[in-house]
Scaffold this motif. Structure first.
Motif, PDB file in Angstrom:
ATOM      1  N   ARG A   9       0.855  -1.182   0.000  1.00 13.01           N
ATOM      2  CA  ARG A   9       0.000   0.000   0.000  1.00 13.01           C
ATOM      3  C   ARG A   9       0.897   1.240   0.000  1.00 13.01           C
ATOM      4  NH1 ARG A   9      -2.871  -2.494   4.282  1.00 13.01           N
ATOM      5  NH2 ARG A   9      -2.211  -0.808   5.692  1.00 13.01           N
ATOM      6  N   PHE A  10       0.363   2.352  -0.522  1.00  8.94           N
ATOM      7  CA  PHE A  10       1.171   3.554  -0.731  1.00  8.94           C
ATOM      8  C   PHE A  10       0.419   4.796  -0.250  1.00  8.94           C
ATOM      9  CE2 PHE A  10       2.000   0.413  -3.992  1.00  8.94           C
ATOM     10  CZ  PHE A  10       3.382   0.291  -3.967  1.00  8.94           C
ATOM     11  N   TRP A  18       5.753   3.795   0.652  1.00 10.93           N
ATOM     12  CA  TRP A  18       5.134   2.488   0.854  1.00 10.93           C
ATOM     13  C   TRP A  18       4.745   2.408   2.332  1.00 10.93           C
ATOM     14  CZ3 TRP A  18       6.549  -1.985  -2.668  1.00 10.93           C
ATOM     15  CH2 TRP A  18       7.236  -1.557  -3.822  1.00 10.93           C
ATOM     16  N   ALA A  77      -1.662   3.826  -7.289  1.00 14.94           N
ATOM     17  CA  ALA A  77      -0.737   2.856  -6.715  1.00 14.94           C
ATOM     18  C   ALA A  77      -0.021   2.065  -7.803  1.00 14.94           C
ATOM     19  CB  ALA A  77      -1.487   1.907  -5.776  1.00 14.94           C
TER      20      ALA A  77
END
Length: 274
Positions: A9-10, A18, A77
């Motif tokens: 996930r970002f 991240w 993403a």
């Protein structure tokens, strides 16, 4: 060993960081919430919030931890980009059967030199280990002097040793809080992190002639001076030094005549059987 699919996930608004790399019920990225992270501007002193930060065009030196962690990224993403001082970085992230692959493209004037690091701070136990080929050349940096029991070579930006105990320091073991902090650069393209039965493989792939390394930041409560904490970083990188200003011949990546340089970061997890 069997494979564990990873999912990243970002946070694009806050430097493209991240914020998660999880799989098999485990979160690999360590985090340290800090409200100052949300208010940084380009050129600010680094605010350590954990996760994996994109450090470009340097790690140490100026700008502190590079020019892109403090800027908002555009896109999604799966594909995002950021504009820095004199360059653009594009990142595409894909899932290859549970392995996370990030493909980067640096666009800048030919001859533009830089260091890039996937500055990953990992959530690891005291018995975790860093596995790299025995005999790998390692550069150790001056903050290691208190651990050596002898003076640091005058004026030397780094000293050379061999893995797993460069200069007599057992850097393959992460260990408990002991008041030390040391940075090192392993001159190899891939390492493995083991923590109990869990395994994380980290690899950087680049064109021939581009220097690739893996940086280690083993902070066991020795940094910062005013409020130390434990954090450990394993950082696939282009280049062979933390500070671009200290780069000698072959120590930095260089944008070729095409004006673009592309490389990949490959992250895979597994779990030991039995």
């Amino acid at each position: 060993m069997f494979s564990i699919p990873l999912r990243p996930r970002f946070d694009l608004a806050l430097g493209g960081r991240w914020t998660s790399l999880a799989g098999g019920g485990r979160e690999w990225l360590w985090s340290r919430p800090d409200p100052e992270r949300a208010t940084v501007v380009p050129g600010a002193a680094f605010v350590d919030a954990g996760g994996l930060e994109e450090c470009l065009p340097t790690v140490r030196g100026l700008p502190d931890h590079g020019d892109v962690w403090s800027r908002p990224w555009n896109g999604s993403a799966a594909e995002s980009s950021v504009q820095g001082e004199g360059f653009e970085l594009l990142r595409k992230v894909s899932d290859e059967a549970g392995t996370v692959v990030a493909t980067y493209r640096m666009s800048a004037d030919p001859g533009h030199a830089f260091v890039w690091a996937a500055h990953a701070l990992l959530d690891l136990g005291e018995d975790a280990r860093l596995v790299a080929p025995s005999g790998t050349p390692v550069r150790v940096f001056p903050e290691a002097e208190p651990m050596l029991g002898r003076p640091w070579p005058a004026g030397a930006p780094h000293a050379e040793g061999r893995w797993p105990e460069p200069l007599g320091l057992p850097l393959d073991r992460f260990g408990p809080y002991d008041g030390t902090a040391v940075g090192a650069v392993l001159r190899c393209d891939a390492v493995r992190v083991t923590d109990g039965t869990d395994v994380l493989d980290m690899r950087v792939e680049a064109p021939d002639g581009v220097p690739v390394s893996v940086a280690l930041w083993r902070n066991l409560g020795g940094f910062p001076d005013h409020a130390p904490y434990r954090s450990v970083g394993v950082e696939p990188m282009l280049g062979a030094v933390f500070d671009l200003a200290e780069a000698g011949p072959g120590d930095a990546a260089v944008v070729p005549a095409s004006g673009e340089l592309t490389w990949r970061l490959v992250l895979a997890a597994g779990r030991l059987s039995g």
